[in-house]
Design a protein around this motif. Sequence first.
Motif, PDB file in Angstrom:
ATOM      1  N   ILE A 127     -44.486  92.608  80.801  1.00 53.21           N
ATOM      2  CA  ILE A 127     -43.979  91.450  81.170  1.00 53.21           C
ATOM      3  C   ILE A 127     -45.152  90.283  81.661  1.00 53.21           C
ATOM      4  O   ILE A 127     -45.670  90.795  82.843  1.00 53.21           O
ATOM      5  N   LYS A 128     -45.435  89.294  80.673  1.00 54.84           N
ATOM      6  CA  LYS A 128     -46.601  88.608  80.874  1.00 54.84           C
ATOM      7  C   LYS A 128     -45.774  86.936  80.979  1.00 54.84           C
ATOM      8  O   LYS A 128     -45.251  86.524  80.608  1.00 54.84           O
ATOM      9  N   GLY A 129     -45.713  86.909  82.454  1.00 52.63           N
ATOM     10  CA  GLY A 129     -44.719  85.775  82.923  1.00 52.63           C
ATOM     11  C   GLY A 129     -45.563  84.587  83.887  1.00 52.63           C
ATOM     12  O   GLY A 129     -46.271  85.197  84.877  1.00 52.63           O
ATOM     13  N   GLY A 149     -51.496  79.600  80.958  1.00 51.08           N
ATOM     14  CA  GLY A 149     -50.938  78.004  81.233  1.00 51.08           C
ATOM     15  C   GLY A 149     -51.141  77.259  82.238  1.00 51.08           C
ATOM     16  O   GLY A 149     -51.151  78.037  83.335  1.00 51.08           O
ATOM     17  N   GLY A 150     -51.107  75.805  82.112  1.00 51.21           N
ATOM     18  CA  GLY A 150     -51.148  74.999  83.258  1.00 51.21           C
ATOM     19  C   GLY A 150     -52.465  74.837  83.589  1.00 51.21           C
ATOM     20  O   GLY A 150     -52.544  73.851  84.579  1.00 51.21           O
ATOM     21  N   ALA A 151     -53.405  75.360  83.064  1.00 51.45           N
ATOM     22  CA  ALA A 151     -54.891  74.989  83.365  1.00 51.45           C
ATOM     23  C   ALA A 151     -55.148  73.629  82.930  1.00 51.45           C
ATOM     24  O   ALA A 151     -55.957  72.810  83.666  1.00 51.45           O
ATOM     25  N   GLU A 152     -54.759  73.127  81.883  1.00 53.83           N
ATOM     26  CA  GLU A 152     -55.113  71.828  81.202  1.00 53.83           C
ATOM     27  C   GLU A 152     -56.555  71.515  81.036  1.00 53.83           C
ATOM     28  O   GLU A 152     -57.339  72.267  80.653  1.00 53.83           O
ATOM     29  N   ILE A 153     -57.087  70.748  82.052  1.00 53.98           N
ATOM     30  CA  ILE A 153     -58.394  70.437  82.035  1.00 53.98           C
ATOM     31  C   ILE A 153     -58.717  69.996  83.615  1.00 53.98           C
ATOM     32  O   ILE A 153     -57.938  69.565  84.417  1.00 53.98           O
ATOM     33  N   LEU A 210     -61.121  86.011  73.029  1.00 57.98           N
ATOM     34  CA  LEU A 210     -60.770  84.790  72.891  1.00 57.98           C
ATOM     35  C   LEU A 210     -59.577  84.662  71.490  1.00 57.98           C
ATOM     36  O   LEU A 210     -60.189  85.185  70.600  1.00 57.98           O
ATOM     37  N   LYS A 211     -58.682  83.938  72.091  1.00 63.35           N
ATOM     38  CA  LYS A 211     -57.410  83.928  71.160  1.00 63.35           C
ATOM     39  C   LYS A 211     -57.511  82.374  70.567  1.00 63.35           C
ATOM     40  O   LYS A 211     -57.395  81.618  71.233  1.00 63.35           O
ATOM     41  N   ALA A 212     -57.008  82.741  69.233  1.00 68.31           N
ATOM     42  CA  ALA A 212     -56.629  81.501  68.413  1.00 68.31           C
ATOM     43  C   ALA A 212     -54.994  81.566  68.556  1.00 68.31           C
ATOM     44  O   ALA A 212     -54.530  82.739  67.993  1.00 68.31           O
ATOM     45  N   ILE A 254     -42.468  75.318  72.539  1.00 67.27           N
ATOM     46  CA  ILE A 254     -43.362  74.204  73.195  1.00 67.27           C
ATOM     47  C   ILE A 254     -44.030  73.561  72.084  1.00 67.27           C
ATOM     48  O   ILE A 254     -44.368  72.324  72.055  1.00 67.27           O
ATOM     49  N   TYR A 255     -44.782  74.369  70.907  1.00 72.96           N
ATOM     50  CA  TYR A 255     -45.496  73.646  70.064  1.00 72.96           C
ATOM     51  C   TYR A 255     -44.652  73.156  68.741  1.00 72.96           C
ATOM     52  O   TYR A 255     -45.207  71.990  68.326  1.00 72.96           O
ATOM     53  N   SER A 256     -43.671  73.690  68.560  1.00 70.60           N
ATOM     54  CA  SER A 256     -42.747  73.090  67.455  1.00 70.60           C
ATOM     55  C   SER A 256     -42.222  71.700  67.880  1.00 70.60           C
ATOM     56  O   SER A 256     -42.228  70.740  67.145  1.00 70.60           O
TER      57      SER A 256
HETATM   58  O1  V47 Z   1     -49.945  74.492  80.020  1.00 71.59           O
HETATM   59  C1  V47 Z   1     -47.873  71.876  76.490  1.00 71.59           C
HETATM   60  C2  V47 Z   1     -49.756  73.613  76.625  1.00 71.59           C
HETATM   61  C3  V47 Z   1     -49.280  75.541  77.742  1.00 71.59           C
HETATM   62  C4  V47 Z   1     -48.742  70.818  74.701  1.00 71.59           C
HETATM   63  O2  V47 Z   1     -51.616  83.354  78.126  1.00 71.59           O
HETATM   64  C5  V47 Z   1     -49.508  71.858  75.024  1.00 71.59           C
HETATM   65  O3  V47 Z   1     -51.419  84.214  76.100  1.00 71.59           O
HETATM   66  C6  V47 Z   1     -51.022  71.320  73.055  1.00 71.59           C
HETATM   67  O4  V47 Z   1     -49.656  78.955  78.512  1.00 71.59           O
HETATM   68  N1  V47 Z   1     -50.321  70.217  72.853  1.00 71.59           N
HETATM   69  C7  V47 Z   1     -48.206  76.672  78.010  1.00 71.59           C
HETATM   70  N2  V47 Z   1     -50.633  72.186  74.182  1.00 71.59           N
HETATM   71  C8  V47 Z   1     -48.610  77.558  76.930  1.00 71.59           C
HETATM   72  C9  V47 Z   1     -49.284  78.689  77.398  1.00 71.59           C
HETATM   73  C10 V47 Z   1     -49.772  80.006  76.508  1.00 71.59           C
HETATM   74  C11 V47 Z   1     -49.757  79.827  75.109  1.00 71.59           C
HETATM   75  C12 V47 Z   1     -50.166  80.801  74.231  1.00 71.59           C
HETATM   76  C13 V47 Z   1     -50.599  82.119  75.018  1.00 71.59           C
HETATM   77  C14 V47 Z   1     -50.832  82.032  76.331  1.00 71.59           C
HETATM   78  C15 V47 Z   1     -51.350  83.265  76.992  1.00 71.59           C
HETATM   79  C16 V47 Z   1     -50.343  81.102  77.143  1.00 71.59           C
HETATM   80  O5  V47 Z   1     -49.057  74.683  76.559  1.00 71.59           O
HETATM   81  C17 V47 Z   1     -49.038  74.340  78.804  1.00 71.59           C
HETATM   82  C18 V47 Z   1     -50.003  73.161  78.234  1.00 71.59           C
HETATM   83  O6  V47 Z   1     -51.445  73.353  78.397  1.00 71.59           O
HETATM   84  N3  V47 Z   1     -48.985  72.446  76.217  1.00 71.59           N
HETATM   85  N4  V47 Z   1     -47.617  70.847  75.398  1.00 71.59           N
HETATM   86  C19 V47 Z   1     -49.080  70.017  73.607  1.00 71.59           C
HETATM   87  N5  V47 Z   1     -48.291  68.791  73.392  1.00 71.59           N
END
Ligand code: V47
Length: 376
Positions: A151-153, A188-192, A300-302, A333-335
């Motif tokens: 669980i990666k949560g 996630g949540g790191a933003e900038i 490094l992940k794409a 989230i992305y769709s």
């Molecule tokens: O923190 C939200 C981003 C993140 C948008 O750890 C957006 O393996 C671009 O944490 N355009 C959540 N980005 C997703 C996340 C994640 C995703 C994939 C892999 C892993 C991992 C973690 O999504 C948010 C935010 O930075 N986000 N909206 C957007 N419109």
Amino acid sequence: MQNSDIFSLLKATGTDSRLLDIAEKALKGERISFDEGVTLYREGEIPFLSMLSNAVRQRINDEYVYFNRNFHIEPTNICESHCSFCSYRRDAGEEGSWEHSLNDIRRKAESYVGKDLTEVHIVGAVHPDRDLFYYADLVKTVKSVLPDIHIKGFTAVEVDAMIKKSGLSLEEGLQTLKKAGLDSMPGGGAEIFDEKTRARICPDKTDTAGWLKIHETAHRLGIPSNATMLYGLIETYEHRIDHMNRLRDLQDQTNGFNTFIPLKFRHSNNAFSHIAESTTMEDLKNYAVARIFLDNIPHLKAYWPMIGKSVAQLSLAFGVDDLDGTIDDSTKIYSMAGAEEQNPSASTDELVKMIKTAGKVPVERDTLYNIVRRFD
Ligand code: V47
């Protein structure tokens, strides 16, 4: 190609002396500075960045490119935060909102019994009424149905809010989640991290110091994690290097980050829709600079649901060594933000083919990069 041959080639093709100095350091495995990182963004041309990041990737990860078999659970999109880049959040009762009960979550987990997946990625929103004890029960529910799954949560932002609601300390909260079955945390949540920029794009959630503190504490308690960077909004190149520099510093202390994941801002259906999305060239440059700058984060992940499968495949020539997973059409989230992949799903065969045709060796991994199967 040997590193000395790469260096001679760069010299012979008239590469600027400042870039040559950076290349020399990176090829030797030496750390590059903040200013050198900014120079790479400003002056590095695409063929140079590709060649250099590819050499760094090869030194760290050989010819292996990783993926896993995973699915997501998104318990809710009802959120008390208001991030300007987000297309996903809703208020309670608003059209398009959801909040799954523990029974819903149990049924979702049950639908994956026998499918031999190794990871569930749980990420949602900062629900106003759900505290740590609710999420600990959620983790226990998933583990009771899928006892072997990793669980990666929960992003640091979700963790921060749920722990504050429960009245526990950060350590106690993380220990409670770990005891319930949480194995690692996503990035996630790191933003900038630049404080002024962060205050403009996500003013009402966990700040930079809080995000870093949560990951530092998680690492200390034996919960590894990933780190992301949201780019292509209003940040400068200096802000991106500052972001990676803060991660590099923390990683020197804890060694708890597995993977860095640049997240391209997608602009549909959010308050920043007027901002044009970054070009593919910019995306590839960003992967390359990240690989060269972040010398101590191994992967490094794409993330293909966000960047699309074609660019994800191209990124394998720009330092990337991980494509995330099969996903099974389980994330929104992305769709919802307009990504090409409206129902993201990839078979193992498809991921293996993408990696093989890029000239690399596909490796199915678990969340912590233990090898499950090689496809030589
Ligand atoms: O923190 C939200 C981003 C993140 C948008 O750890 C957006 O393996 C671009 O944490 N355009 C959540 N980005 C997703 C996340 C994640 C995703 C994939 C892999 C892993 C991992 C973690 O999504 C948010 C935010 O930075 N986000 N909206 C957007 N419109």
